[in-house]
Design a protein around this motif. Structure first.
Motif, mmCIF file in Angstrom:
data_model
loop_
_atom_site.group_PDB
_atom_site.id
_atom_site.type_symbol
_atom_site.label_atom_id
_atom_site.label_comp_id
_atom_site.label_asym_id
_atom_site.label_seq_id
_atom_site.Cartn_x
_atom_site.Cartn_y
_atom_site.Cartn_z
ATOM 1 N N VAL A 61 21.246 38.963 -7.789
ATOM 2 C CA VAL A 61 21.532 37.610 -7.301
ATOM 3 C C VAL A 61 20.642 36.594 -8.013
ATOM 4 C CG1 VAL A 61 21.484 36.098 -5.278
ATOM 5 C CG2 VAL A 61 22.316 38.445 -5.066
ATOM 6 N N ARG A 62 19.367 36.946 -8.215
ATOM 7 C CA ARG A 62 18.451 36.046 -8.918
ATOM 8 C C ARG A 62 18.939 35.746 -10.335
ATOM 9 N NH1 ARG A 62 12.031 37.366 -10.152
ATOM 10 N NH2 ARG A 62 11.823 36.054 -12.001
ATOM 11 N N TYR A 63 19.360 36.780 -11.067
ATOM 12 C CA TYR A 63 19.842 36.562 -12.430
ATOM 13 C C TYR A 63 21.093 35.692 -12.437
ATOM 14 C CZ TYR A 63 16.790 40.571 -13.412
ATOM 15 O OH TYR A 63 15.720 41.424 -13.498
ATOM 16 N N ALA A 64 22.028 35.974 -11.512
ATOM 17 C CA ALA A 64 23.275 35.210 -11.466
ATOM 18 C C ALA A 64 23.015 33.742 -11.143
ATOM 19 C CB ALA A 64 24.216 35.828 -10.429
ATOM 20 N N LEU A 65 22.163 33.471 -10.153
ATOM 21 C CA LEU A 65 21.852 32.083 -9.796
ATOM 22 C C LEU A 65 21.105 31.373 -10.933
ATOM 23 C CD1 LEU A 65 20.765 32.466 -6.059
ATOM 24 C CD2 LEU A 65 22.925 31.575 -6.952
ATOM 25 N N PHE A 118 21.136 27.410 -15.541
ATOM 26 C CA PHE A 118 20.981 27.130 -16.970
ATOM 27 C C PHE A 118 22.250 26.558 -17.597
ATOM 28 C CE2 PHE A 118 17.169 30.012 -17.303
ATOM 29 C CZ PHE A 118 16.340 29.084 -17.905
ATOM 30 N N LEU A 119 23.431 27.053 -17.177
ATOM 31 C CA LEU A 119 24.676 26.671 -17.855
ATOM 32 C C LEU A 119 24.939 25.167 -17.825
ATOM 33 C CD1 LEU A 119 27.085 29.616 -16.930
ATOM 34 C CD2 LEU A 119 26.069 29.086 -19.156
ATOM 35 N N PRO A 120 24.902 24.484 -16.662
ATOM 36 C CA PRO A 120 25.128 23.029 -16.701
ATOM 37 C C PRO A 120 24.043 22.289 -17.470
ATOM 38 C CG PRO A 120 24.437 23.738 -14.506
ATOM 39 C CD PRO A 120 24.744 24.973 -15.281
ATOM 40 N N TRP A 121 22.821 22.790 -17.442
ATOM 41 C CA TRP A 121 21.723 22.190 -18.206
ATOM 42 C C TRP A 121 22.024 22.277 -19.699
ATOM 43 C CZ3 TRP A 121 15.957 24.173 -17.923
ATOM 44 C CH2 TRP A 121 15.118 23.218 -18.500
ATOM 45 N N ILE A 122 22.541 23.415 -20.131
ATOM 46 C CA ILE A 122 22.890 23.603 -21.541
ATOM 47 C C ILE A 122 24.028 22.673 -21.944
ATOM 48 C CG2 ILE A 122 23.898 25.256 -23.172
ATOM 49 C CD1 ILE A 122 22.347 27.466 -21.643
ATOM 50 N N VAL A 123 25.049 22.575 -21.092
ATOM 51 C CA VAL A 123 26.216 21.736 -21.401
ATOM 52 C C VAL A 123 25.816 20.261 -21.458
ATOM 53 C CG1 VAL A 123 28.456 20.953 -20.559
ATOM 54 C CG2 VAL A 123 27.856 23.389 -20.446
ATOM 55 N N ASP A 156 16.593 27.640 -28.930
ATOM 56 C CA ASP A 156 16.395 26.900 -27.691
ATOM 57 C C ASP A 156 16.140 27.857 -26.537
ATOM 58 O OD1 ASP A 156 16.898 24.008 -26.419
ATOM 59 O OD2 ASP A 156 17.712 25.539 -25.072
ATOM 60 N N VAL A 157 15.119 27.546 -25.750
ATOM 61 C CA VAL A 157 14.702 28.449 -24.687
ATOM 62 C C VAL A 157 15.773 28.583 -23.603
ATOM 63 C CG1 VAL A 157 13.542 26.624 -23.365
ATOM 64 C CG2 VAL A 157 12.788 28.990 -23.120
ATOM 65 N N ARG A 158 16.608 27.551 -23.408
ATOM 66 C CA ARG A 158 17.625 27.605 -22.367
ATOM 67 C C ARG A 158 18.741 28.581 -22.710
ATOM 68 N NH1 ARG A 158 17.615 21.144 -22.594
ATOM 69 N NH2 ARG A 158 17.221 21.821 -24.746
ATOM 70 N N THR A 159 19.253 28.509 -23.931
ATOM 71 C CA THR A 159 20.299 29.444 -24.328
ATOM 72 C C THR A 159 19.727 30.855 -24.484
ATOM 73 O OG1 THR A 159 19.937 28.815 -26.647
ATOM 74 C CG2 THR A 159 21.710 27.697 -25.460
#
Length: 295
Positions: free
Chosen positions: A42-46, A51-56, A185-188
Motif C-alpha cells: 500500500v505504501r508503494y502504491a500510494l 509522484f505521478l501528478p508531480w511528474i506530469v 530526475d529523482v521523481r521519475t
C-alpha cells in the motif's frame, strides 16, 4: 540564492539521517495493525500515486534509455522491497527498533570492504581490526537480546535473518546504484524503483493471512511512510548517492542507530543499558577504522 542552495546541500545529510531514523519507529507503530508486506505494498502504491501528478505537472521526462530503467528497477527491488521488507518483517517478528537499525547500520563496513576489494587494494590491518571490533560490538548488543521477554525487545534466528537480509539488500542496492544508474530526475527514478518494488511485494502481500486494521495509528504510520520516508527520505538517499562517494554516503547510516534508539526509548521505553551503549560505541569505533581514509 546560491548561499541557500549551499546551506541546503550541507544540511541534506543530517536531514536524511533524522528522517531515515523514523522508519524503524514507524514500523513499530504500524506493525500491530498490519502485516508487513501488505503495509509496504500500500505504501508503494500510494507513493507512486503521489509522484505521478508531480511528474506530469512539472513536465519531467522519464528515463529514455531502457537499460537505465532496468537498472533503476533492480535498485528498487533491492533498496525498497529487499531492505524495507527485511526490516519490517524483522520488527513484525519481535525485533526492537534499536536493534534492527543497529544491524542495518553495519552497512558502512560491508561497503568499505567491498570498495577496497574491487578497487584492487588489499584490506589493511586497520580495516580488519575495525571489522572485527564492529562485529564484536554487534554481538555484544545482540547477546543481551536473546532470551529477552518483552515485546519488541527480543532476537531470534527468524528476525535476525530478516534484518541481515535487509542489510545485504541496502548495501548491494547502494553499490549497484552508484555503479550503474546515471543521474536523472529523482521523481521519475523513484517512481520506477517503487513500481519494481510493488511488483515484487504485492504477491507476497496476497499470501499473508493477516489483514490490515485501519485506525489512527496505522493511518499516521502510513501517511508518514509515504510523505516523509518515501517522498522525503528515499529521494534524499537517491540524491546523496548520486552526488557523493558510496563509502561517504553509507557512513551516514551509522548515525541512524543511536538516533533510532533514542527515539525508541522516548516513545516505547525500549531500554538503553550500559551493554547497549558499550556495544554501539565499540561498533561505531570499528566502523570509523574501516571507513577512515588512509594517510
Amino acid at each position: 540564492m546560491s548561499g541557500d542552495k549551499n546551506a541546503w546541500l550541507r544540511a541534506m545529510p543530517w536531514v536524511f539521517v533524522l528522517i531515515w531514523s523514523t522508519g524503524f519507529i514507524v514500523a513499530r507503530y504500524g506493525m500491530p495493525h498490519a502485516p508487513p508486506m501488505s503495509f509496504l505494498a500500500v505504501r508503494y502504491a500510494l507513493s507512486i500515486l503521489c509522484f505521478l501528478p508531480w511528474i506530469v505537472l512539472a513536465g519531467v521526462k522519464w528515463p529514455s534509455d531502457h537499460r537505465q530503467a532496468l537498472h533503476l528497477a533492480v535498485t528498487g527491488v533491492l533498496m525498497h522491497a529487499g531492505y524495507l521488507g527485511g526490516v519490517w518483517a524483522a520488527v513484525k517478528a519481535g525485533m526492537g527498533s534499536g536493534l534492527s537499525s543497529l544491524i542495518v547500520g553495519i552497512q558502512p563496513v560491508l561497503t568499505a570492504i567491498w570498495l577496497t576489494s574491487v578497487g584492487g587494494h588489499h584490506v589493511s590491518r586497520r580495516q580488519w581490526l575495525g571489522l572485527l571490533l564492529g562485529f564484536a560490538g554487534l554481538v555484544l548488543v545482540v547477546s543481551r537480546k536473546f532470551g529477552a521477554g518483552g515485546p519488541g525487545d527480543s532476537a531470534n534466528w527468524l528476525n535476525l535473518s530478516f534484518a541481515v537480509m535487509a542489510l545485504f539488500a541496502i548495501t548491494v542496492g547502494t553499490l549497484y546504484q552508484k555503479r550503474f544508474v546515471q543521474p536523472c530526475d529523482v521523481r521519475t527514478a523513484n517512481t520506477v524503483q517503487l513500481a519494481a518494488a510493488l511488483v515484487v511485494t504485492l504477491p507476497l502481500a496476497l499470501l499473508e493471512a493477516e489483514t490490515m486494521h485501519w485506525n489512527a495509528e496505522l493511518v499516521g504510520a502510513m501517511a508518514w511512510s509515504v510523505l516523509g520516508l518515501t517522498l522525503g527520505g528515499s529521494s534524499l538517499l537517491y540524491m546523496l548517492i548520486q552526488r557523493g562517494a558510496a563509502a561517504s554516503v553509507t557512513s551516514l547510516m551509522y548515525l541512524v542507530p543511536p538516533c533510532t534508539a533514542l527515539i525508541a526509548w522516548v516513545l516505547f521505553a525500549e531500554p538503553i543499558t550500559a551493554t547497549t551503549i558499550a556495544g554501539t560505541a565499540l561498533t561505531a569505533f570499528g566502523v570509523s577504522l574501516v571507513v577512515r581514509p588512509s594517510r
